[in-house]
Design an enzyme around this catalytic site. Structure first.
Site, PDB file in Angstrom:
ATOM      1  N   CYS A 258      65.193  29.269   8.242  1.00  0.00           N
ATOM      2  CA  CYS A 258      65.685  29.947   7.046  1.00  0.00           C
ATOM      3  C   CYS A 258      66.067  28.869   6.037  1.00  0.00           C
ATOM      4  CB  CYS A 258      66.833  30.890   7.369  1.00  0.00           C
ATOM      5  SG  CYS A 258      68.273  30.092   8.123  1.00  0.00           S
ATOM      6  N   ARG A 263      70.663  32.138   9.287  1.00  0.00           N
ATOM      7  CA  ARG A 263      69.987  33.433   9.416  1.00  0.00           C
ATOM      8  C   ARG A 263      68.945  33.401  10.539  1.00  0.00           C
ATOM      9  NH1 ARG A 263      68.392  34.074   3.142  1.00  0.00           N
ATOM     10  NH2 ARG A 263      68.544  31.796   3.298  1.00  0.00           N
TER      11      ARG A 263
END
Length: 308
Positions: A258, A263
């Site tokens: 990410c 994330r």
């Protein structure tokens, strides 16, 4: 006559099971997700340490009673010219000793972002072979939904001995060097950022260039949770359906990234812990690191807008 005896036995066993009360921290080792109703049973258990993984200002406004505060910067190695890199084994040991956490404790961690932040802590500890960590489904929102009490007191911490096992294999870790060698092979690379970041339309603060790693496909990490509602995980069937559309086998090698590996740590958790994918690696430096090096290849579809 036998069928009557069997029915009686089933009824007796059923009611016996209803009276069993779980009191040991070790019983939390079944699964890596815990809900708020179960959490309430363990708040006073000395071998359970509760970690509030939010920014300090949010923690001070109110947290689950007894929770210790940690944030991303506490588990980062600041020696790199870019942010977000995983803290060393020695850093984690020193940090947890000062937090009063023992090596045998069970850690329950929560946040306010659908377990995205919590999953980064899970990922770091899992790489160092510490497995007694659970993520609170729905985080502090789920706690407030059941009218759980909040506290503004900071727990008094007594230093302890916390040691990670020497034998760790970085199970879900991949470096930029190994990722570079994987380009063009049969490894599946998934970008878990937003569509605008993936396309190169948006450049977030901390990255040097906009775009994506060549050959990567896109799937936003937030698809696995009720992002605009409860912040809880969607059902197993719904999550599996999302990833089945990518036509990836559960034995395939998968690399996730990410902006800074947070994330994508959540997606690592979902794929490996919930769905049973066997070879899932999270790129630690992610786009922040990859974009820092001008000699590393990128793909880009758009004129870029910068976002702080």
């Amino acid at each position: 006559m036998n069928w009557k005896i069997n029915i009686i036995l089933i009824v007796v066993l059923f009611w016996s099971c209803q009276d069993v009360k779980v009191t040991k921290a070790n019983d939390l080792e079944i699964g890596s997700i815990i809900d708020v109703s179960t959490l309430k049973k363990y708040l006073d258990e000395p071998q359970v340490k509760l970690i509030d993984f939010r920014k300090k200002e949010d923690y001070r406004k109110g947290h689950i009673p007894g929770a210790i505060n940690l944030w991303r910067t506490d588990i980062e190695d600041a020696s790199f010219p870019y942010g977000g890199m995983m803290a060393s084994r020695q850093q984690i040991e020193s940090l947890f000793q000062n937090l009063g956490i023992n090596s045998e404790d069970t850690i329950i961690v929560y946040d306010d972002r659908g377990m995205c932040e919590s999953a980064r802590l899970w990922w770091v500890l899992k790489n160092y072979n510490f497995k007694n960590i659970k993520l609170l489904n729905g985080g502090i929102s789920a706690w407030m939904e059941i009218k759980g009490s909040l506290d503004t007191l900071t727990p008094v911490l007594k230093p302890t001995v916390f040691k990670l096992t020497e034998n760790h294999g970085m199970e879900h870790y991949i470096s930029k060097e190994n990722l570079l060698r994987s380009l063009g092979t049969n490894v599946t690379i998934i970008d878990t950022r937003s569509e605008d970041e993936f396309s190169g339309k948006l450049l977030k603060n901390g990255a040097k260039r906009a775009g994506r790693i060549p050959g990567s496909i896109h799937l936003d990490w937030a698809n696995s949770i009720d992002y605009h509602g409860s912040k809880k995980l969607k059902s197993y069937d719904d999550i599996e359906l999302i990833y089945n559309k990518l036509n990836i086998k559960k034995t395939d090698s998968i690399i996730l990234y990410c902006h800074s590996g947070v994330r994508s740590a959540h997606t690592t958790f979902v794929l490996s812990e919930l769905l049973g994918y066997e070879n899932v690696m999270n790129y630690d430096g992610s786009w922040t690191e990859w974009s820092h090096f001008d000699d590393l290849p990128i793909e880009n579809d758009h004129i870029t807008k910068t976002k702080n």
